[in-house]
Write an enzyme that holds these catalytic residues in place. Structure first.
Site, PDB file in Angstrom:
ATOM      1  CB  THR A  96      -0.915   0.012   1.233  1.00 28.30           C
ATOM      2  OG1 THR A  96      -1.725  -1.164   1.234  1.00 28.30           O
ATOM      3  CG2 THR A  96      -1.824   1.244   1.226  1.00 28.30           C
ATOM      4  CE  LYS A 172      -4.872  -2.500   0.481  1.00 35.75           C
ATOM      5  NZ  LYS A 172      -3.527  -3.070   0.471  1.00 35.75           N
ATOM      6  CE  LYS A 240       2.109   0.752   5.109  1.00 32.14           C
ATOM      7  NZ  LYS A 240       1.592   0.061   3.891  1.00 32.14           N
TER       8      LYS A 240
END
Length: 298
Positions: A96, A172, A240
């Site tokens: 990602t 995503k 993150k």
């Protein structure tokens, strides 16, 4: 036809993908910073040569590391694999990352004559091991064609989202917004239920069959009931991933308050020493603040 494929990053997702490639009959090389993990994969039938020794023979390199920094290091670091690949080989990047980062990596690969497929994955470690992931992919027709053996072996659903890198990573980010919020919302709802006399196991039994359910609830809430926080997806992934979402939102001048609220809960969990536990451990933040005892806790 058998392809020669290297999987770099044998974590819970990468290991399952490598196993799926083996089952499909491909010559599969697995590499990880943990040598014991790579040795375990070799014992299951993975190839044994070093990456430096076979890079120029590879058809596809699948990069299943944690973040953009690791992806860039694998591709273009001091021992970067791109410089060793043959022209027309493909990189399939699964971490990602921000869409702009994916576009930069694709451009650098193109300069080296290497194809790049922006291919974030979703589905969890179980589906990775079953070859049943969902893959949100974008790239040139040539990149899709080169990576097709990997896509066929590792995914039940491949979303082809455009002919250039970045679109897969954008999708995503949307998925991770929802997934992160859903995990935090599950933890909040379960612990709220406990304050009202609803036992965690009853919560799972009832809500999983009601309108308030979600895939994340059905997948993660049983971890809390079992008191098992073995990391299939760790708490530390979410600062993150939700950070990527919020950075993109800021660039678009878009307010994302639910994402920001979920991020704070994951940061609290990480700051409490839970970063390497399963992400369902975010429930421990709620439980601690409310004076509740979760299953498995003394």
């Amino acid at each position: 036809m058998q392809s020669r494929i290297a999987v770099i990053g044998l974590g819970s997702m990468g290991y399952g993908m490598a196993q799926s490639l083996l089952r499909a009959g491909h010559a599969t090389y697995g590499y990880d910073i943990n040598p014991q993990t790579a040795e375990r994969f070799q014992a299951e039938g993975g190839e044994t040569e070093t990456l430096a020794g076979i890079a120029e023979t590879l058809d596809v390199v699948v990069v299943v590391v944690l973040n953009a920094e690791q992806t860039q290091s694998v591709l273009f670091g001091s021992e970067g694999v791109v410089a060793r690949l043959k022209p027309g080989a493909a990189v399939m990047a699964c971490a990602t990352v921000a869409p702009e980062f994916a576009r930069r990596m694709a451009a650098r690969c193109a300069e080296a004559g290497v194809l790049y497929l922006d291919a974030p994955i979703s589905g969890g470690s179980k589906k990775a091991g079953e070859g049943a992931l969902s893959i949100m992919a974008s790239g040139s027709a040539e990149a899709f064609a080169a990576a097709r053996p990997v896509l066929d072996a590792t995914a039940s659903t491949v979303f082809e989202l455009g002919d250039s890198a970045g679109a897969g990573s954008a999708m995503k980010a949307v998925n991770q917004l929802l997934a992160g919020v859903h995990i935090a919302a599950m933890a909040e709802a379960m612990t709220f239920g406990m304050t009202q006399g609803v036992a965690p196991e009853t919560f799972v039994e009832v809500i999983s069959q009601c309108a308030g359910t979600s895939w994340m609830l059905e997948n993660r809430a049983p971890h809390i009931v079992a008191g098992d926080y073995t990391p299939h997806s760790s708490v530390d992934i979410w600062p993150k991933d939700l950070g990527i979402v919020l950075d993109a939102a800021k660039s678009a001048k878009f307010a994302a308050p639910l994402t920001a609220a979920a991020l704070q809960q994951f940061l609290a969990a990480s700051g409490s020493g839970l970063g390497h536990e399963d992400d369902a451990a975010v429930a421990k933040v709620y439980a601690r603040n409310a004076g509740l005892t979760l299953p498995g806790d003394a």
